[in-house]
Scaffold this active site. Structure first.
Site, short mmCIF file in Angstrom:
data_model
loop_
_atom_site.label_atom_id
_atom_site.label_comp_id
_atom_site.label_asym_id
_atom_site.label_seq_id
_atom_site.Cartn_x
_atom_site.Cartn_y
_atom_site.Cartn_z
N CYS A 1 0.85 -1.19 0.00
CA CYS A 1 0.00 0.00 0.00
C CYS A 1 0.88 1.24 0.00
O CYS A 1 2.03 1.22 0.43
CB CYS A 1 -0.92 0.11 1.21
SG CYS A 1 -1.99 -1.29 1.46
N ARG B 1 3.19 0.20 -5.35
CA ARG B 1 3.10 -0.45 -4.04
C ARG B 1 1.79 -1.21 -3.86
O ARG B 1 1.62 -1.97 -2.90
CB ARG B 1 3.19 0.60 -2.93
CG ARG B 1 4.42 1.45 -2.99
CD ARG B 1 4.36 2.48 -1.90
NE ARG B 1 4.62 1.90 -0.61
CZ ARG B 1 5.81 1.79 -0.06
NH1 ARG B 1 6.85 2.25 -0.68
NH2 ARG B 1 5.96 1.24 1.11
N TRP C 1 -3.00 -2.61 -1.43
CA TRP C 1 -2.68 -4.00 -1.74
C TRP C 1 -3.33 -4.78 -0.61
O TRP C 1 -2.87 -4.73 0.53
CB TRP C 1 -1.16 -4.20 -1.76
CG TRP C 1 -0.75 -5.58 -2.16
CD1 TRP C 1 -0.57 -6.06 -3.42
CD2 TRP C 1 -0.45 -6.67 -1.27
NE1 TRP C 1 -0.19 -7.37 -3.38
CE2 TRP C 1 -0.10 -7.77 -2.08
CE3 TRP C 1 -0.44 -6.83 0.11
CZ2 TRP C 1 0.25 -9.01 -1.55
CZ3 TRP C 1 -0.09 -8.06 0.65
CH2 TRP C 1 0.25 -9.13 -0.19
N ASN D 1 -0.66 1.73 5.83
CA ASN D 1 0.12 0.72 5.12
C ASN D 1 0.68 -0.20 6.18
O ASN D 1 1.42 0.25 7.06
CB ASN D 1 1.24 1.40 4.32
CG ASN D 1 2.28 0.42 3.84
OD1 ASN D 1 1.98 -0.75 3.61
ND2 ASN D 1 3.52 0.87 3.70
N GLY D 2 0.31 -1.48 6.14
CA GLY D 2 0.82 -2.42 7.14
C GLY D 2 -0.27 -3.38 7.56
O GLY D 2 -1.29 -3.52 6.88
N GLU E 1 15.41 -18.00 -10.80
CA GLU E 1 15.00 -16.65 -11.17
C GLU E 1 14.17 -16.66 -12.46
O GLU E 1 13.16 -15.96 -12.57
CB GLU E 1 16.25 -15.76 -11.32
CG GLU E 1 16.00 -14.34 -11.78
CD GLU E 1 15.10 -13.51 -10.87
OE1 GLU E 1 14.77 -13.96 -9.77
OE2 GLU E 1 14.71 -12.40 -11.30
N LYS F 1 10.31 -15.30 -12.72
CA LYS F 1 9.89 -14.25 -13.67
C LYS F 1 8.68 -14.73 -14.47
O LYS F 1 7.73 -13.99 -14.65
CB LYS F 1 11.01 -13.90 -14.67
CG LYS F 1 12.17 -13.09 -14.16
CD LYS F 1 11.88 -11.64 -13.90
CE LYS F 1 11.47 -11.41 -12.47
NZ LYS F 1 12.51 -11.15 -11.52
N GLU G 1 5.47 -14.83 -12.21
CA GLU G 1 4.89 -13.56 -11.77
C GLU G 1 4.30 -12.75 -12.92
O GLU G 1 3.37 -11.99 -12.72
CB GLU G 1 5.84 -12.74 -10.91
CG GLU G 1 7.06 -12.16 -11.56
CD GLU G 1 7.87 -11.28 -10.57
OE1 GLU G 1 9.07 -11.14 -10.83
OE2 GLU G 1 7.31 -10.74 -9.61
N HIS H 1 14.82 -37.30 -8.43
CA HIS H 1 14.37 -37.56 -7.06
C HIS H 1 12.92 -37.15 -6.87
O HIS H 1 12.48 -36.94 -5.74
CB HIS H 1 15.29 -36.86 -6.06
CG HIS H 1 16.71 -37.32 -6.19
ND1 HIS H 1 17.11 -38.58 -5.80
CD2 HIS H 1 17.81 -36.72 -6.71
CE1 HIS H 1 18.39 -38.73 -6.06
NE2 HIS H 1 18.85 -37.61 -6.62
N LYS I 1 5.51 -3.72 -5.92
CA LYS I 1 6.96 -3.56 -6.06
C LYS I 1 7.67 -3.59 -4.72
O LYS I 1 8.75 -4.15 -4.59
CB LYS I 1 7.24 -2.23 -6.78
CG LYS I 1 8.71 -1.98 -7.09
CD LYS I 1 9.21 -2.90 -8.18
CE LYS I 1 10.68 -2.75 -8.47
NZ LYS I 1 11.21 -3.96 -9.12
C1 AGP Z 1 10.94 -9.91 -8.24
O1 AGP Z 1 10.60 -9.93 -9.57
C2 AGP Z 1 9.87 -9.75 -7.30
N1 AGP Z 1 8.92 -8.80 -7.66
C3 AGP Z 1 10.19 -9.91 -5.82
O2 AGP Z 1 10.55 -11.24 -5.66
C4 AGP Z 1 11.26 -9.01 -5.16
O3 AGP Z 1 12.52 -9.32 -5.65
C5 AGP Z 1 11.19 -9.22 -3.64
O4 AGP Z 1 9.93 -8.83 -3.19
C6 AGP Z 1 12.26 -8.49 -2.87
O5 AGP Z 1 12.18 -7.11 -3.06
P1 AGP Z 1 13.38 -6.17 -2.67
O6 AGP Z 1 14.54 -6.51 -3.53
O7 AGP Z 1 12.86 -4.79 -2.90
O8 AGP Z 1 13.68 -6.42 -1.21
#
Ligand code: AGP
Length: 606
Positions: free
Chosen positions: A2, A27, A74, A98-99, A478, A482, A485, A501, A601
């Site tokens: 948020c 956010r 959010w 926010n929280g 990674e 990607k 998400e 395994h 983000k």
């Molecule tokens: C990455 O594509 C993500 N959106 C997410 O995993 C991100 O890397 C993670 O939330 C950590 O964020 P930060 O690097 O701002 O701490």
């Protein structure tokens, strides 16, 4: 997550609040709202969806006021809906939050008994009623102190009061909050970016602080109500970095920027003439450190995992890697001779911040690798290593991942050199390769047309797998992250050698599998694992580096080749096609690439 904003001015504030909310949308973007005070009344407009919808609603329901608060949400407690959107208001106060308030259920029961009526399913609404209740018998400052004491969990708050039309109260615990100073107006915001178009003069609240913001004065207090002084920081202006220019999405721009960000970062940290690594004022001697613990979340965690391979290869340090949300609640045995490294693009991730705080409280050596140098994590760590890649706006992390890996690699080289664990000529070779990396990364960007032709095979699928060994394993994780998400398809990153395994059972005819098999020490083993999945019907996209030798394998569906560099730098080049694969898959599906569903983000809730 948020985002919150507050403005008190001698001008109308609605449009400035909307502008700031647009900047805060990274956010959270499932609902939005605004409240202003006008003629002794609180006016609220809220909606499900984005700030654009809020703005449309505001063109029909005009609200005025020279003081107001705004919010992008959010969802945590209660679904994304108009009724759960912030601000939440009583007749007396209006609150943006926010929280997460962890004891909201208990507080709600207490408030219902006192006759308060709740409209939403949010935890935030208890704050509104608690303030309203305490204001009956206390002045404003006492009310705030009492309310903050009652709340468990995390919060950044912006509060306006019907009977105090000249001020906004801000408070923070766990979640970030900044105050901005302007001409005849002052501001409150989740971060400096939200306030950037209005001011470059910023102060940050420390954990537990609250503040009273008037248009011509700001006062700060600690959690006991004692007045505290704050430094005013002057921020540099880099507005153009927040512009996507001719690109369709920030993510596309940020992927393309990587050769430049690599170049900037290398130049920032390494003296080209001497090959010396410029990490000055490092507070500890190398013999005071015998182990390293790397901590992060999501993509940042993957860069930590990558660094483990480098540190173990180039130094004799003991290396541990941890996901911050696990680390913070585990019974850790803190080690005096360990360096705890916190990796975070935003520098505001709640779990990473809590893990850092825990280490600081235990008097550990803490260092952070961040992109946002004004962030909470940067401010609270004892040493900071910025990644110098400029603002990253797309929710999916791309250039920050490469930046984090680069800084960790450079730090690793520095340790190896200080501890005399690397030969001079090997060190110089690696420095030379670092200076060439940017050009090679540019070549990786040229994989575009191939990726575009294969990406439709990654859209309507049951799932996919990303396999790698050694240095390629964190990159496989990674790549899978990607794709999930952005494209909302199941993707799993796995160590290639682990397939037999269990996960091999998932392989069936036509299942797309990305195999990362650069020609490094693991190459032959990975190729064997690749054969095993091909034999079971997998459609393999092989990503390797260029070589005169053919890959000895039949039935590979598609192959992408990146340039050659030293084995330990190949992960940088392999990452780029995977970022593009996720980008184009989501693009094909018409998804919102910069703001994927359910994500944000900056993850400021745990
Ligand atoms: C990455 O594509 C993500 N959106 C997410 O995993 C991100 O890397 C993670 O939330 C950590 O964020 P930060 O690097 O701002 O701490």
């Amino acid at each position: 997550m948020c985002g919150i904003v507050g403005i008190t001015s001698n001008k109308q504030v609605t449009s400035s609040i909307i502008n700031s909310l647009r900047k805060l949308e990274y956010r959270g973007y499932d609902s939005a709202g605004i409240a202003t005070l006008n003629d002794g009344f609180i006016n609220e407009v809220k909606c499900e969806g984005r700030v654009d919808t809020l703005e449309k609603n505001l063109s029909k329901i005009k609200i005025e006021g020279t003081i107001g608060i705004g919010h992008v949400r959010w969802a945590t407690h209660g679904s994304p809906s108009t009724v759960n959107a912030h601000p939440h208001s009583s007749e007396k106060v209006s609150v943006v939050h926010n929280g997460i308030i962890e004891n909201s259920t208990i507080l709600k029961k207490y408030l219902i008994k006192k006759g308060h009526k709740f409209k939403s399913q949010t935890d935030t609404e208890v704050i509104v009623h608690l303030i309203t209740e305490y204001l009956k018998k206390n002045d404003l400052k006492k009310t705030i102190l009492k309310v903050l004491k009652k709340l468990h969990g995390s919060f950044a708050l912006g509060i306006i009061f019907k009977e105090q039309p000249d001020l906004i109260v801000g408070a923070r615990r766990g979640s970030p909050l900044a105050v901005g100073y302007g001409p005849n107006e002052n501001y409150l915001g989740s971060d400096s970016y939200a306030l950037k178009s209005m001011t470059n003069k910023i102060s940050y609240l420390n954990d537990g602080d609250f503040c009273i913001v008037k248009k011509d004065q700001v006062e700060f207090f600690d959690n006991k109500g004692n007045k505290v002084n704050k430094k005013i920081l002057k921020l540099s202006s880099n507005e153009q970095d927040y512009d996507k220019g001719d690109y369709k999405h920030f993510m596309a721009k940020e992927i393309e920027e990587q050769p430049t960000t690599i170049k900037n970062c290398v130049n920032e940290y390494i003296n080209k003439m001497s090959g010396d690594i410029n990490i000055f004022n490092f507070p500890w001697k190398s013999n005071e450190i015998s182990s390293i613990v790397l901590i992060g979340c999501g993509t940042a965690y993957h860069s930590c995992l990558m660094a483990k391979y480098w540190f173990e290869q180039l130094t004799n340090l003991d290396v541990g890697v941890d996901i911050a949300s696990e680390f913070r609640y585990r019974k850790n045995r803190f080690k005096k001779d360990a360096l705890y490294i916190f990796v975070s693009q935003s520098g505001e991730t709640a779990d990473t911040f809590a893990a850092l705080d825990l280490c600081n409280k235990n008097n550990m050596k803490t260092c952070s690798v961040v992109n946002v140098v004004e962030s909470s994590i940067a401010r609270e760590s004892k040493f900071v290593l910025p990644i110098h890649c400029g603002p990253e706006v797309g929710v999916a992390s791309t250039k920050a991942f490469l930046g984090q890996m680069l800084v960790l690699y450079i730090l690793c080289l520095k340790f190896a050199q200080m501890r005399k664990e690397i030969k001079k000529n090997v060190y110089m070779e690696k420095i030379k390769s670092l200076f060439l990396l940017s050009k090679l990364a540019k070549k990786s960007l040229e994989t575009d047309s191939k990726i575009q032709s294969v990406c439709s095979s990654f859209t309507d699928i049951k799932g996919s797998m990303f396999l790698g060994r050694g240095y390629s394993f964190p990159i496989a994780l990674e790549g899978a992250l990607k794709l999930k998400e952005l494209s909302y398809v199941h993707a799993e990153g796995y160590p290639a050698g682990e397939m037999k395994h269990g996960p091999l059972a998932l392989i069936e005819d036509g299942l797309p599998v990305v195999v990362l098999a650069p020609r490094d020490e693991y190459y032959k083993k990975t190729i064997s694992n690749m054969q095993e999945v091909i034999a079971r019907g997998a459609k393999v996209l092989l990503i390797t580096n260029k070589s005169k030798d053919e890959v000895h394998s039949e039935n590979i569906w598609e192959k992408i080749e990146v340039e050659n560099t030293s084995e330990d730098l190949l992960p940088f080049l392999l990452t780029i096609p995977l970022q593009k694969l996720a980008y184009y898959s989501a693009f094909k599906k018409g998804y919102d690439i910069d703001k994927p569903r359910n994500l944000a983000k900056s993850v400021t809730v745990e």
